[in-house]
Motif scaffolding. Structure first.
Motif, short mmCIF file in Angstrom:
data_model
loop_
_atom_site.label_atom_id
_atom_site.label_comp_id
_atom_site.label_asym_id
_atom_site.label_seq_id
_atom_site.Cartn_x
_atom_site.Cartn_y
_atom_site.Cartn_z
N ASP A 77 23.00 0.15 46.73
CA ASP A 77 21.79 -0.56 46.33
C ASP A 77 20.57 0.02 47.05
O ASP A 77 19.53 0.23 46.43
CB ASP A 77 21.89 -2.05 46.66
CG ASP A 77 22.96 -2.75 45.84
OD1 ASP A 77 23.31 -2.23 44.76
OD2 ASP A 77 23.43 -3.81 46.27
N LEU A 78 20.72 0.28 48.33
CA LEU A 78 19.61 0.83 49.10
C LEU A 78 19.25 2.23 48.62
O LEU A 78 18.06 2.57 48.49
CB LEU A 78 19.97 0.86 50.59
CG LEU A 78 18.88 1.31 51.55
CD1 LEU A 78 17.64 0.43 51.41
CD2 LEU A 78 19.39 1.28 52.97
N GLU A 79 20.26 3.04 48.32
CA GLU A 79 20.00 4.39 47.83
C GLU A 79 19.32 4.36 46.46
O GLU A 79 18.40 5.13 46.19
CB GLU A 79 21.31 5.17 47.74
CG GLU A 79 21.10 6.61 47.34
CD GLU A 79 22.40 7.40 47.35
OE1 GLU A 79 22.39 8.52 46.85
OE2 GLU A 79 23.42 6.88 47.85
N ALA A 80 19.74 3.46 45.59
CA ALA A 80 19.12 3.33 44.27
C ALA A 80 17.66 2.90 44.40
O ALA A 80 16.79 3.40 43.67
CB ALA A 80 19.89 2.34 43.42
N LEU A 81 17.39 1.99 45.32
CA LEU A 81 16.01 1.56 45.55
C LEU A 81 15.16 2.70 46.06
O LEU A 81 14.03 2.92 45.60
CB LEU A 81 15.99 0.39 46.53
CG LEU A 81 14.62 -0.18 46.88
CD1 LEU A 81 13.94 -0.71 45.62
CD2 LEU A 81 14.75 -1.26 47.92
N ALA A 82 15.68 3.48 47.00
CA ALA A 82 14.93 4.62 47.54
C ALA A 82 14.66 5.66 46.45
O ALA A 82 13.56 6.20 46.36
CB ALA A 82 15.70 5.26 48.70
N ASN A 83 15.65 5.92 45.60
CA ASN A 83 15.45 6.86 44.50
C ASN A 83 14.40 6.37 43.52
O ASN A 83 13.60 7.15 43.00
CB ASN A 83 16.76 7.14 43.77
CG ASN A 83 17.71 7.96 44.61
OD1 ASN A 83 17.30 8.65 45.53
ND2 ASN A 83 19.00 7.86 44.30
N ALA A 84 14.38 5.07 43.25
CA ALA A 84 13.38 4.51 42.34
C ALA A 84 11.98 4.63 42.92
O ALA A 84 11.01 4.93 42.20
CB ALA A 84 13.71 3.05 42.04
N VAL A 85 11.84 4.42 44.23
CA VAL A 85 10.54 4.55 44.87
C VAL A 85 10.08 6.00 44.84
O VAL A 85 8.92 6.30 44.55
CB VAL A 85 10.59 4.02 46.33
CG1 VAL A 85 9.34 4.38 47.10
CG2 VAL A 85 10.80 2.52 46.32
N ARG A 86 11.00 6.93 45.11
CA ARG A 86 10.65 8.36 45.03
C ARG A 86 10.21 8.75 43.62
O ARG A 86 9.24 9.48 43.45
CB ARG A 86 11.84 9.22 45.45
CG ARG A 86 12.05 9.27 46.94
CD ARG A 86 13.11 10.31 47.29
NE ARG A 86 13.74 9.92 48.52
CZ ARG A 86 14.98 9.44 48.64
NH1 ARG A 86 15.75 9.34 47.59
NH2 ARG A 86 15.45 9.09 49.80
N GLU A 87 10.90 8.27 42.62
CA GLU A 87 10.57 8.59 41.24
C GLU A 87 9.20 8.03 40.86
O GLU A 87 8.41 8.70 40.20
CB GLU A 87 11.64 8.02 40.30
CG GLU A 87 11.37 8.23 38.83
CD GLU A 87 11.46 9.68 38.41
OE1 GLU A 87 10.79 10.04 37.43
OE2 GLU A 87 12.18 10.46 39.06
N ALA A 88 8.92 6.81 41.31
CA ALA A 88 7.62 6.20 41.00
C ALA A 88 6.48 6.91 41.72
O ALA A 88 5.36 6.98 41.21
CB ALA A 88 7.63 4.73 41.37
N ALA A 89 6.75 7.47 42.91
CA ALA A 89 5.70 8.14 43.69
C ALA A 89 5.50 9.59 43.26
O ALA A 89 4.50 10.21 43.63
CB ALA A 89 6.06 8.10 45.17
N ARG A 90 6.42 10.13 42.47
CA ARG A 90 6.31 11.52 42.03
C ARG A 90 5.08 11.68 41.12
O ARG A 90 4.86 10.89 40.22
CB ARG A 90 7.56 11.92 41.26
CG ARG A 90 7.58 13.39 40.88
CD ARG A 90 8.84 13.75 40.16
NE ARG A 90 9.99 13.46 41.01
CZ ARG A 90 11.23 13.39 40.56
NH1 ARG A 90 11.47 13.57 39.29
NH2 ARG A 90 12.21 13.15 41.38
N PRO A 91 4.26 12.72 41.36
CA PRO A 91 3.07 12.92 40.53
C PRO A 91 3.46 13.22 39.08
O PRO A 91 4.47 13.89 38.83
CB PRO A 91 2.35 14.10 41.16
CG PRO A 91 3.35 14.76 42.02
CD PRO A 91 4.39 13.74 42.39
N GLN A 92 2.66 12.72 38.19
CA GLN A 92 2.91 12.95 36.77
C GLN A 92 2.62 14.40 36.42
O GLN A 92 1.65 14.97 36.89
CB GLN A 92 2.03 12.02 35.92
CG GLN A 92 2.30 10.55 36.16
CD GLN A 92 3.69 10.16 35.68
OE1 GLN A 92 4.18 10.70 34.71
NE2 GLN A 92 4.31 9.23 36.38
#
Length: 124
Positions: A77-92
């Motif tokens: 769960d923690l890893e999935a949350l971290a990956n989601a935050v990284r994906e959201a912070a990635r520049p378009q």
């Protein structure tokens, strides 16, 4: 007769919190939340005896989670949350998409709201 079901273990008078059922065909002991009704082939166990439960050699113990108990987050769960935050912070990378850098059949992102994306077909 008391309305509270008691632990099935000999000389234990504590209230039952879990029900133990044996599946002999699969060599499995299933420990789950307290059953709604007392069944003749099931055993009600207190918290202490349900935690210390062991099965015979060669048998598997399956512990079912109580839906009313708060679930503790796992490492996944923690890893999935971290990956989601990284994906959201990635520049378009819209400039690359607008310049035709994408593959011919891939949809093109035209908008985003939170984790949802609006895609447009490259054919349109």
């Amino acid at each position: 007769m008391s309305p509270v079901r008691r632990c099935s273990r000999t000389a234990c008078g504590r209230p039952a919190v879990a029900t133990l059922t044996y599946v002999y065909a699969d060599s499995t002991a299933v420990l789950g939340p307290l059953a709604t009704y007392a069944e003749p082939h099931c055993y009600d166990l207190c918290a202490e005896h349900s935690e210390r439960l062991t099965a015979p050699r060669g048998w598997e113990v399956v512990r079912l989670l109580d839906a009313s108990a708060p679930a503790r987050p796992s490492g996944d769960d923690l890893e999935a949350l971290a990956n989601a935050v990284r994906e959201a912070a990635r520049p378009q990378e819209r400039a690359a998409e607008a310049g035709g850098g994408g593959r011919g059949g891939d949809p093109i992102e035209v908008g985003r709201r939170g984790h949802l994306r609006v895609l447009r077909s490259p054919d349109n």
